[in-house]
Design an enzyme around this catalytic site. Structure first.
Site, PDB file in Angstrom:
ATOM      1  CE1 TYR A 105      -3.424   2.874   0.948  1.00  0.00           C
ATOM      2  CE2 TYR A 105      -1.586   3.636   2.297  1.00  0.00           C
ATOM      3  CZ  TYR A 105      -2.804   3.878   1.690  1.00  0.00           C
ATOM      4  OH  TYR A 105      -3.394   5.106   1.809  1.00  0.00           O
TER       5      TYR A 105
ATOM      6  CD  GLU B 226      -6.168   4.618  -0.846  1.00  0.00           C
ATOM      7  OE1 GLU B 226      -7.009   3.714  -0.951  1.00  0.00           O
ATOM      8  OE2 GLU B 226      -5.866   5.148   0.242  1.00  0.00           O
TER       9      GLU B 226
END
Length: 382
Positions: A101, A189
């Site tokens: 991530y 993201e």
């Protein structure tokens, strides 16, 4: 403004972040044609702005034409958490060995942007932050100078990313920060950032939200907003029609109030008492009965809502008008679709309490009691 996945990936790819080969499709035949050009296996991904698409049946991995047709037929047109799926992204499948991530957002507490890296990619990062906060490496950035290369490297190494891909991950993180800054983003993201057996990194998903007030500086993003309007949430379209300030969330406690601060307080209390807000809905000051009826119609239309809390503090808004609106809305139903909890205070609150049909709603004197009751109702209906 929330970009769709395919739009965000276009921005990412243009900035140099590796993304899988993909095409947007709106019909089953278009899906099959795109899959043939890309080459099987491919992922077929619903293009709606909501989390948990895979668990809800909105993402399928297929190996041949027959599977592609079946998946496309099932996904296109489906109702995914209240959103109509009008298009899908047909994307080359990624043979990965790990999922990471990376993301950038604003840390309101620190008053500075924060870049984040975690080896626990591919899952809900909010859950990771709550259950294992140490699994997310964070670095705060001074916006006057931007992200220094050493800051990106430090975050990557602190997160425990394998050394073979650390440089590539740091490069992606730096690029995300530059995009966040250049495009006036609020959140950006990649989850997951996939690592292949050849130690390459690929953005398998993309999230990018942009400050609406800054869109005048970005004509390219304005065009994307207009392009994405065809897939607008029906509830958001209804909110525009009614003239409400409305934001759809992912919980099951519907919230209606008059005034942004009052609604935000109600959202916070729902969370405090263990519930999950389904929306932000501000009916504004001076709301008449018809406006209250429209607000209830909106919240009732959300299939995720299991209970509703009505928080009204009368100033310009009169309690008796609100009560009339609630009665008018609920008396049209043979059976009330969601249980409604009402808290009235301020101007004409006593008159409103006398008018309210308590056979149709639950009345609580304090906001805390009203929120707790709504959370209890929502839990009972799950």
């Amino acid at each position: 403004m929330k970009l769709h996945e395919y739009q965000a990936k276009g921005v990412f790819a243009e900035a140099g972040i590796p993304t899988p080969e993909s095409e947007l499709a709106e019909t089953v035949d278009e899906v099959v044609d795109a899959a043939e050009r890309i080459g099987y296996p491919v992922a077929i991904k619903a293009q709606v702005q909501v989390g948990g698409r895979g668990k809800a049946g909105g993402i399928e991995l297929v190996d041949d034409e027959a599977e592609a047709r079946e998946a496309a037929d099932a996904i296109l047109g489906m109702d995914l958490k209240g959103l109509h799926v009008g298009s899908v992204l047909v994307e080359a499948a990624v043979d990965f060995t790990d999922e990471l991530y990376v993301g950038v957002t604003m840390d309101r507490t620190e008053g500075r942007p924060v870049a984040m890296v975690s080896t626990k990619g591919g899952v809900n990062i909010e859950e990771v932050a709550e259950e294992d906060p140490d699994a997310i490496a964070r670095v705060h950035v001074d916006p006057s100078f931007g992200m220094h290369p050493y800051q990106a490297r430090n975050a990557v190494f602190e997160a425990g990313v394998d050394r073979d891909v650390a440089t590539s991950v740091a490069r992606v993180l730096t690029t995300l920060y530059d995009l966040w800054d250049d495009k006036d983003a609020t959140d950006i993201e990649v989850n997951p950032l996939m690592v292949t057996a050849d130690d390459e990194v690929v953005a398998a998903d993309a999230v990018m939200n942009v400050d609406d007030d800054a869109l005048f500086r970005h004509s390219d993003l304005q065009e994307m907003e207009e392009e994405g309007d065809t897939d607008q949430d029906d509830l958001e379209a209804k909110a525009d029609e009614y003239g409400f300030d409305y934001v759809r969330l992912e919980g099951n406690v519907g919230i209606i109030g008059n005034g942004a601060g009052l609604v935000m307080t109600t959202l916070d209390l729902v969370d405090y008492f263990g519930g999950a807000p389904a929306n932000f809905l501000d009916i504004g000051g001076g709301a008449k009965a018809e406006r209250v009826t429209n607000a209830l119609d909106m919240v009732f239309s959300d299939p995720n809502v299991d209970s509703v809390v009505f928080n009204i503090f009368g100033g310009i808004t009169r309690g008796d008008e609100v009560a009339k609106g609630i009665n008018e809305a609920l008396e049209n139903f043979d059976e009330i679709p969601k249980r409604v909890v009402v808290r009235l205070a301020g101007t004409n609150a006593e008159e409103g309490m006398e008018i309210l049909n308590t056979d149709l709603v639950t009345v609580e004197e304090t906001l805390e009691d009203a929120v707790q009751r709504a959370v209890e109702y929502a839990e009972e209906d799950q």
